[in-house]
Design an enzyme around this catalytic site. Sequence first.
Site, PDB file in Angstrom:
ATOM      1  N   GLY A  77     -46.472  33.203   2.115  1.00 21.48           N
ATOM      2  CA  GLY A  77     -46.624  34.307   3.048  1.00 21.48           C
ATOM      3  C   GLY A  77     -46.342  35.644   2.377  1.00 21.48           C
ATOM      4  N   SER A  78     -45.745  36.555   3.115  1.00 21.53           N
ATOM      5  CA  SER A  78     -45.616  37.938   2.658  1.00 21.53           C
ATOM      6  C   SER A  78     -44.659  38.136   1.490  1.00 21.53           C
ATOM      7  CB  SER A  78     -45.180  38.829   3.825  1.00 21.53           C
ATOM      8  OG  SER A  78     -46.203  38.888   4.810  1.00 21.53           O
TER       9      SER A  78
END
Length: 589
Positions: free
Chosen positions: A294-295
């Site tokens: 993810g981020s």
Amino acid sequence: MKNPSPDIHPVCRIRSGIVCLGLLCGFALIGCRLFYLQVLQADVGAHQAQQQHEKTVVVQPDRGVIVDSQGHPLALNVEVASLYVRPPSLNDPQRVARSLAPILQMPAKELRDLFTRNQPYVWVKRNIPESVVKELEALNISGLGLTKEPHRFYPKGELVSHLVGFAGIDSQGLEGVELQYESYLRGEKNLVKYQRDALGRKLASPPSHDSIPLSTGYHLTLTIDEVVQFIAEAELAQALKQSGAKSGSIVIMDPLTGAILAWALHPTFDPNHLGQFSTQDWRNRVVTDSYEPGSTLKIVVAAAALEEGVMSPDTLIYGGDGKMSVAGTIVHDPAKTSWMTFSEALAQSSNVGAIKVAMELGQGRVFRYLKAFGFGEKTEIDLPGESSGILREPNKWSGRSLSSIAMGQEIAVTPIQMVTAMSVVANGGWLMTPYVVSSILDSHGQAVLTKDPQPKRRPISLETTTTLTRILEAAVEVGTGKRARLAGYRAAGKTGTAQKIDPKTGSYSSSQVIASFVGFAPVERPRLAMLVVIDEPTIGNWGGEIAAPVFRKVAERVLPHLGVLPGGSAVIRTAAANSPISSPQPIVQ
């Protein structure tokens, strides 16, 4: 008057001569043979004679001890009792089997099968509790015997069990450090000689002067700090309880050296009672299992953009009011932003911003920096079963892949890869080789191996790390990582929330996520880099909401233990701070 001697027949004379000649040749051959054996082969004969009344047996030494960085034992040896049987010497095996079944908690039929085997010696049960030993001794059954054997014992139980691993019943390493360093822990075999009689029976005599004294396996010192490990495990367990998550992990690394300070996973297991846990509980997921980050992966895209001069902290990016069309689909941002700076895009974890930065870089450069940061390859940590994760070559990317990778999708990383990548930012741009064993000593206390920090390469410059650190500090102060903000310390980090693939539909799940936070502290002179991963929380689902507070709680307890005073660069001297692993020198180019 002499009587004339009778004449000897000529044939008899010939026969007598042949016999005498034969005897003479025989004695000559015997003499040559004796000369060969007694003179030419004297050493060989002496060795054969010695073998007939001496026997050399191989004795495996006690397994080496494993301790943490402060010398606290994590794996050592104890003596336990084991029961054996000599079937030929056992009277009425069926009756004995019925008598022992309730004591040993074994089926009577299984015992009867052991007692009736056509073998001189059979193990019945090993690692028997002392209370059972007393019951067996009281029975005094002929044909049964008890002996003492070395047994591996883990005094801290579940603490750091995934990293230490465990050894089998015959003291052979099967998982973790126990397996990785098996040849050192097992040590060198010892040769012991004893005298025996003509029937091969051992004589009660002192050992010969050339017997080799017994030694032990090598002594391993880990980089793990027991106190840091305890804090990490306690906070992880509390976080999983509060979030209702399925599992989680925390990895803490010294970013300047690559030394691992803590290695916490949950569910966990006690290596002293393996039978009570499943094989999945033993799995060292920090190195074996990969996940979509993810981020948190946006730090690599941001580092590449700064290093290549594509972006500066104040470069403006249009956020499209929180949405962007990519390959026929719409990407959304939680915050509906129009214009934002590059720094704000990273601090607020903008998906639109990350995609536009990646597009400016292009596939080739994004892939090159991902590889430079260690993704798609093993970190070469000294633990078994490491996975290299998943990073496909650009020629296998689809039209959406660049955008997906910019958001931390279509790529799989291991936790050890992720925390090592963040350490690049923390230590001035160096990709370090992580390690868990700092030194190995032989049975005489002499060092046979000492680990030094091993930088692999420098993906980004010191200037880039300085700029990126300021942006990641803002992410903690005013961005998505506000709940990771430390009391009295400056921290930098990045949140991540990754949807998991639903195995039933083959698409991203709307409810199953991995929440994570990766960061380091203090910013002025980082002493720890930490990754927190919470898998499938049921209460809350954002990395900044679930994982960031865990980072804060752990760091606020660990930094004082490492000797770092609140407020900046002041350092107090503690046992941990005196350690060469805990107090490294900064790396310079």
